[in-house]
Write a protein that holds these residues in place. Structure first.
Motif, PDB file in Angstrom:
ATOM      1  N   GLY A 147     104.424   5.458  16.674  1.00  0.00           N
ATOM      2  CA  GLY A 147     104.564   6.907  16.713  1.00  0.00           C
ATOM      3  C   GLY A 147     103.507   7.618  15.900  1.00  0.00           C
ATOM      4  O   GLY A 147     103.016   8.692  16.278  1.00  0.00           O
ATOM      5  N   ILE A 148     103.119   7.010  14.775  1.00  0.00           N
ATOM      6  CA  ILE A 148     102.088   7.611  13.928  1.00  0.00           C
ATOM      7  C   ILE A 148     100.731   7.592  14.631  1.00  0.00           C
ATOM      8  O   ILE A 148      99.988   8.578  14.601  1.00  0.00           O
ATOM      9  CB  ILE A 148     102.031   6.871  12.577  1.00  0.00           C
ATOM     10  N   PHE A 149     100.424   6.481  15.297  1.00  0.00           N
ATOM     11  CA  PHE A 149      99.125   6.413  15.966  1.00  0.00           C
ATOM     12  C   PHE A 149      99.066   7.286  17.221  1.00  0.00           C
ATOM     13  O   PHE A 149      97.978   7.661  17.652  1.00  0.00           O
ATOM     14  CB  PHE A 149      98.743   4.961  16.276  1.00  0.00           C
ATOM     15  N   TYR A 150     100.211   7.608  17.819  1.00  0.00           N
ATOM     16  CA  TYR A 150     100.199   8.622  18.880  1.00  0.00           C
ATOM     17  C   TYR A 150      99.590   9.918  18.337  1.00  0.00           C
ATOM     18  O   TYR A 150      98.768  10.566  18.993  1.00  0.00           O
ATOM     19  CB  TYR A 150     101.624   8.929  19.356  1.00  0.00           C
ATOM     20  N   PHE A 151     100.012  10.286  17.128  1.00  0.00           N
ATOM     21  CA  PHE A 151      99.538  11.524  16.504  1.00  0.00           C
ATOM     22  C   PHE A 151      98.075  11.411  16.082  1.00  0.00           C
ATOM     23  O   PHE A 151      97.272  12.318  16.331  1.00  0.00           O
ATOM     24  CB  PHE A 151     100.422  11.863  15.301  1.00  0.00           C
ATOM     25  N   VAL A 152      97.716  10.303  15.447  1.00  0.00           N
ATOM     26  CA  VAL A 152      96.328  10.100  15.023  1.00  0.00           C
ATOM     27  C   VAL A 152      95.378  10.192  16.218  1.00  0.00           C
ATOM     28  O   VAL A 152      94.355  10.890  16.183  1.00  0.00           O
ATOM     29  CB  VAL A 152      96.163   8.733  14.315  1.00  0.00           C
ATOM     30  N   GLN A 153      95.737   9.498  17.300  1.00  0.00           N
ATOM     31  CA  GLN A 153      94.887   9.521  18.492  1.00  0.00           C
ATOM     32  C   GLN A 153      94.802  10.929  19.074  1.00  0.00           C
ATOM     33  O   GLN A 153      93.735  11.373  19.513  1.00  0.00           O
ATOM     34  CB  GLN A 153      95.423   8.555  19.541  1.00  0.00           C
ATOM     35  N   ALA A 154      95.921  11.662  19.064  1.00  0.00           N
ATOM     36  CA  ALA A 154      95.927  13.014  19.616  1.00  0.00           C
ATOM     37  C   ALA A 154      94.993  13.929  18.830  1.00  0.00           C
ATOM     38  O   ALA A 154      94.201  14.686  19.416  1.00  0.00           O
ATOM     39  CB  ALA A 154      97.349  13.575  19.611  1.00  0.00           C
ATOM     40  N   VAL A 155      95.064  13.881  17.499  1.00  0.00           N
ATOM     41  CA  VAL A 155      94.181  14.717  16.680  1.00  0.00           C
ATOM     42  C   VAL A 155      92.721  14.394  16.974  1.00  0.00           C
ATOM     43  O   VAL A 155      91.893  15.292  17.175  1.00  0.00           O
ATOM     44  CB  VAL A 155      94.483  14.530  15.174  1.00  0.00           C
ATOM     45  N   LEU A 156      92.402  13.117  17.009  1.00  0.00           N
ATOM     46  CA  LEU A 156      91.001  12.727  17.238  1.00  0.00           C
ATOM     47  C   LEU A 156      90.556  13.086  18.650  1.00  0.00           C
ATOM     48  O   LEU A 156      89.415  13.537  18.858  1.00  0.00           O
ATOM     49  CB  LEU A 156      90.835  11.231  16.984  1.00  0.00           C
ATOM     50  N   ASP A 157      91.415  12.891  19.646  1.00  0.00           N
ATOM     51  CA  ASP A 157      91.057  13.268  21.017  1.00  0.00           C
ATOM     52  C   ASP A 157      90.707  14.748  21.088  1.00  0.00           C
ATOM     53  O   ASP A 157      89.665  15.130  21.653  1.00  0.00           O
ATOM     54  CB  ASP A 157      92.226  12.968  21.964  1.00  0.00           C
ATOM     55  N   PHE A 158      91.551  15.585  20.517  1.00  0.00           N
ATOM     56  CA  PHE A 158      91.314  17.030  20.586  1.00  0.00           C
ATOM     57  C   PHE A 158      90.136  17.441  19.702  1.00  0.00           C
ATOM     58  O   PHE A 158      89.397  18.374  20.037  1.00  0.00           O
ATOM     59  CB  PHE A 158      92.585  17.788  20.197  1.00  0.00           C
ATOM     60  N   TYR A 159      89.944  16.757  18.600  1.00  0.00           N
ATOM     61  CA  TYR A 159      88.804  17.062  17.715  1.00  0.00           C
ATOM     62  C   TYR A 159      87.481  16.830  18.441  1.00  0.00           C
ATOM     63  O   TYR A 159      86.525  17.595  18.271  1.00  0.00           O
ATOM     64  CB  TYR A 159      88.880  16.198  16.456  1.00  0.00           C
ATOM     65  N   PHE A 160      87.451  15.785  19.258  1.00  0.00           N
ATOM     66  CA  PHE A 160      86.210  15.457  19.964  1.00  0.00           C
ATOM     67  C   PHE A 160      86.170  16.027  21.380  1.00  0.00           C
ATOM     68  O   PHE A 160      85.392  15.582  22.224  1.00  0.00           O
ATOM     69  CB  PHE A 160      85.991  13.947  19.975  1.00  0.00           C
ATOM     70  N   GLY A 161      87.020  17.024  21.660  1.00  0.00           N
ATOM     71  CA  GLY A 161      86.873  17.828  22.867  1.00  0.00           C
ATOM     72  C   GLY A 161      87.617  17.373  24.098  1.00  0.00           C
ATOM     73  O   GLY A 161      87.440  17.962  25.170  1.00  0.00           O
ATOM     74  N   LYS A 162      88.484  16.351  23.990  1.00  0.00           N
ATOM     75  CA  LYS A 162      89.245  15.930  25.159  1.00  0.00           C
ATOM     76  C   LYS A 162      90.374  16.922  25.448  1.00  0.00           C
ATOM     77  O   LYS A 162      90.914  17.545  24.531  1.00  0.00           O
ATOM     78  CB  LYS A 162      89.805  14.522  24.954  1.00  0.00           C
ATOM     79  N   GLU A 163      90.738  17.042  26.698  1.00  0.00           N
ATOM     80  CA  GLU A 163      91.795  17.976  27.096  1.00  0.00           C
ATOM     81  C   GLU A 163      93.188  17.357  27.014  1.00  0.00           C
ATOM     82  O   GLU A 163      94.180  18.059  26.831  1.00  0.00           O
ATOM     83  CB  GLU A 163      91.546  18.472  28.534  1.00  0.00           C
ATOM     84  N   LYS A 164      93.265  16.035  27.162  1.00  0.00           N
ATOM     85  CA  LYS A 164      94.560  15.355  27.128  1.00  0.00           C
ATOM     86  C   LYS A 164      94.484  14.164  26.185  1.00  0.00           C
ATOM     87  O   LYS A 164      93.399  13.684  25.838  1.00  0.00           O
ATOM     88  CB  LYS A 164      94.959  14.877  28.528  1.00  0.00           C
ATOM     89  N   THR A 165      95.650  13.690  25.792  1.00  0.00           N
ATOM     90  CA  THR A 165      95.739  12.509  24.952  1.00  0.00           C
ATOM     91  C   THR A 165      96.781  11.566  25.540  1.00  0.00           C
ATOM     92  O   THR A 165      97.479  11.916  26.504  1.00  0.00           O
ATOM     93  CB  THR A 165      96.091  12.899  23.504  1.00  0.00           C
ATOM     94  N   PHE A 166      96.912  10.381  24.951  1.00  0.00           N
ATOM     95  CA  PHE A 166      97.743   9.338  25.544  1.00  0.00           C
ATOM     96  C   PHE A 166      99.220   9.724  25.570  1.00  0.00           C
ATOM     97  O   PHE A 166      99.888   9.625  26.597  1.00  0.00           O
ATOM     98  CB  PHE A 166      97.566   8.031  24.769  1.00  0.00           C
ATOM     99  N   TYR A 167      99.754  10.175  24.431  1.00  0.00           N
ATOM    100  CA  TYR A 167     101.199  10.426  24.348  1.00  0.00           C
ATOM    101  C   TYR A 167     101.571  11.712  25.066  1.00  0.00           C
ATOM    102  O   TYR A 167     101.005  12.779  24.800  1.00  0.00           O
ATOM    103  CB  TYR A 167     101.643  10.504  22.888  1.00  0.00           C
ATOM    104  N   GLN A 168     102.534  11.609  25.968  1.00  0.00           N
ATOM    105  CA  GLN A 168     103.017  12.768  26.729  1.00  0.00           C
ATOM    106  C   GLN A 168     104.544  12.730  26.833  1.00  0.00           C
ATOM    107  O   GLN A 168     105.118  13.045  27.865  1.00  0.00           O
ATOM    108  CB  GLN A 168     102.391  12.773  28.139  1.00  0.00           C
ATOM    109  N   GLY A 169     105.212  12.324  25.724  1.00  0.00           N
ATOM    110  CA  GLY A 169     106.645  12.054  25.814  1.00  0.00           C
ATOM    111  C   GLY A 169     107.575  13.110  25.262  1.00  0.00           C
ATOM    112  O   GLY A 169     108.795  12.947  25.318  1.00  0.00           O
ATOM    113  N   ALA A 170     107.031  14.215  24.727  1.00  0.00           N
ATOM    114  CA  ALA A 170     107.884  15.186  24.028  1.00  0.00           C
ATOM    115  C   ALA A 170     108.899  15.870  24.937  1.00  0.00           C
ATOM    116  O   ALA A 170     109.934  16.343  24.461  1.00  0.00           O
ATOM    117  CB  ALA A 170     107.021  16.228  23.327  1.00  0.00           C
TER     118      ALA A 170
END
Length: 417
Positions: A147-170
């Motif tokens: 769960g923590i790495f879902y968040f880490v990956q999301a921050v980094l994805d958005f920081y580097f300009g991606k529109e989506k990230t891996f976790y989509q479970g909310a």
């Protein structure tokens, strides 16, 4: 013998999902989630609140961090992973999460010492920056490493300009699923096998007075080299990592004749039918029992097959559900002596720990990253973690005692292979 008519998916749908949906509806209406599973990590107030004792991920970039860009990325990541902004309370021994709409503020490193304070807007996660570093601190009560790495990956994805990230479970039905909220369904005829080994190897250097001490080292190896180790033994990454650690133990104590029992956590989300839960789903452990005689020369093929069979049995729905149900009794029993005995039994089965975390950074993200470092406390006396960052596997050895030979021999084993 397990009944062939038993379907884990059908059993969960009929006997677990209704209560799970009720918990989700309660969360949508009240913003509150009760969690037996997370309560397992909340008995120690310091471990729950002190940032210095939290799970910490340090990402070093190839360039200096842009604070405004990091804040914007974090805001988007909190929308995807809302659980990182939850406030936490306890009623008795049980944890309750509460939706918290206060701003999740990115800060310079070193400004905050405790989670849950007004200074941190009562959050139990923190994103910091320091020069070229982004530092993620998350209380283990909030989630497990997955769960923590879902968040880490999301921050980094958005920081580097991606529109989506891996976790989509909310927004999924199982977002708030607590696997310990009720007993998980099992076949009537299922009898769990006991993988416990009484007379196993214990590091002789362990000293109770060393409580809180930690020594660690990091080793980086090409992903292809690690895959070659798995291929050499024809085993999963978790089994391969356990063998590497057992080899290092035997090199350190070549006269050892006791079985080296290596424990490792299991991410049970898929096996237990709740792939989207943010809650801790990695409390069950598998145990691989490795005999010293297997570690000299070529590892016997028959022994490898037995280890593969053992881990497959332990990772079955039935075994993981039974393991989770046993741990649930830790919170439901009112007998404090029984609770203490259960906690001791869980902790002391073996002191040797290996965990293959798997993918933590995607290739496009890792292209921007100079180094990845994870901080864990020495929860067990001898531990090794492995993280896959695109074409690099980072191996982290942690121990709670001073003998450097284990770390030195682990490096020798890796180099030899």
């Amino acid at each position: 013998m397990i009944s062939k008519n038993f379907s884990p998916a059908q059993a969960m749908k009929e006997n677990f999902f209704p209560a799970m949906e009720a918990a989700r509806q309660n969360y949508l209406q009240t913003g509150t989630i009760r969690s037996f599973g997370s309560s397992f990590f909340a008995f120690d107030e310091d471990a729950m609140k002190k940032i210095s004792l939290s799970l910490s991920t340090e990402i070093t970039l190839h360039e200096k961090v842009n604070p405004a860009q990091l804040q914007a990325a974090t805001d988007k990541a909190v929308e995807v992973c809302p659980y990182v902004a939850f406030d936490i309370s306890k009623r008795g021994d049980i944890v309750y999460f509460h939706k918290n709409n206060l701003p999740f503020v990115v800060r310079k490193a070193g400004e905050i010492e405790e989670f849950g304070t007004d200074a941190l807007n009562r959050h139990y996660a923190l994103v910091e920056y320091d020069g070229d570093k982004i530092i993620f601190n998350v209380s283990h009560v909030l989630s497990d490493v997955t769960g923590i790495f879902y968040f880490v990956q999301a921050v980094l994805d958005f920081y580097f300009g991606k529109e989506k990230t891996f976790y989509q479970g909310a927004d999924k039905i199982d977002f708030a699923a607590d696997l310990m909220s009720q007993d998980l369904p099992l076949p009537d005829d299922f009898e769990p096998k006991d993988y416990k080994v009484e007379n196993h190897f214990v590091p002789p250097e362990i000293n109770p007075s060393d409580s809180g001490k930690k020594n660690e080292t990091f080793i980086e190896m090409p992903t292809q080299k690690f895959k070659a180790v798995c291929k050499k033994y024809n085993v999963s990454a978790q089994v391969a990592l356990s063998i590497l650690l057992a080899k290092a133990v035997q090199k350190t104590h070549p006269q050892n004749e006791k079985i080296i029992s290596v424990r490792g956590p299991v991410n049970t989300r898929s096996a237990l039918q709740v792939p989207n839960t943010f809650q801790n789903a990695s409390v069950p452990h598998v145990f691989l029992n490795i005999e010293p005689r297997w570690l000299n020369g070529e590892f016997p093929a028959e022994a490898l097959e037995n280890l593969k069979k053992d881990i497959a049995e332990q990772c079955s729905y039935e075994n993981l559900a039974a393991f989770t149900n046993r741990l649930r009794k830790f919170f439901t029993t009112k007998d404090t002596s029984e609770r203490k005995a259960m906690g001791v039994a869980y902790k002391r089965q073996t002191d040797v720990f290996a965990s293959y975390i798997g993918n933590v950074l995607t290739a496009d993200t890792f292209a921007h990253v100079k180094s990845f470092r994870q901080k864990f406390s020495a929860a067990y006396p001898l531990m090794v973690y492995a993280y896959k960052c695109s074409d690099v596997v980072v191996l982290q050895v942690i121990q709670s005692f001073d003998n450097p030979s284990y770390m030195e021999n682990f490096l020798k084993v890796v180099n030899e292979l």
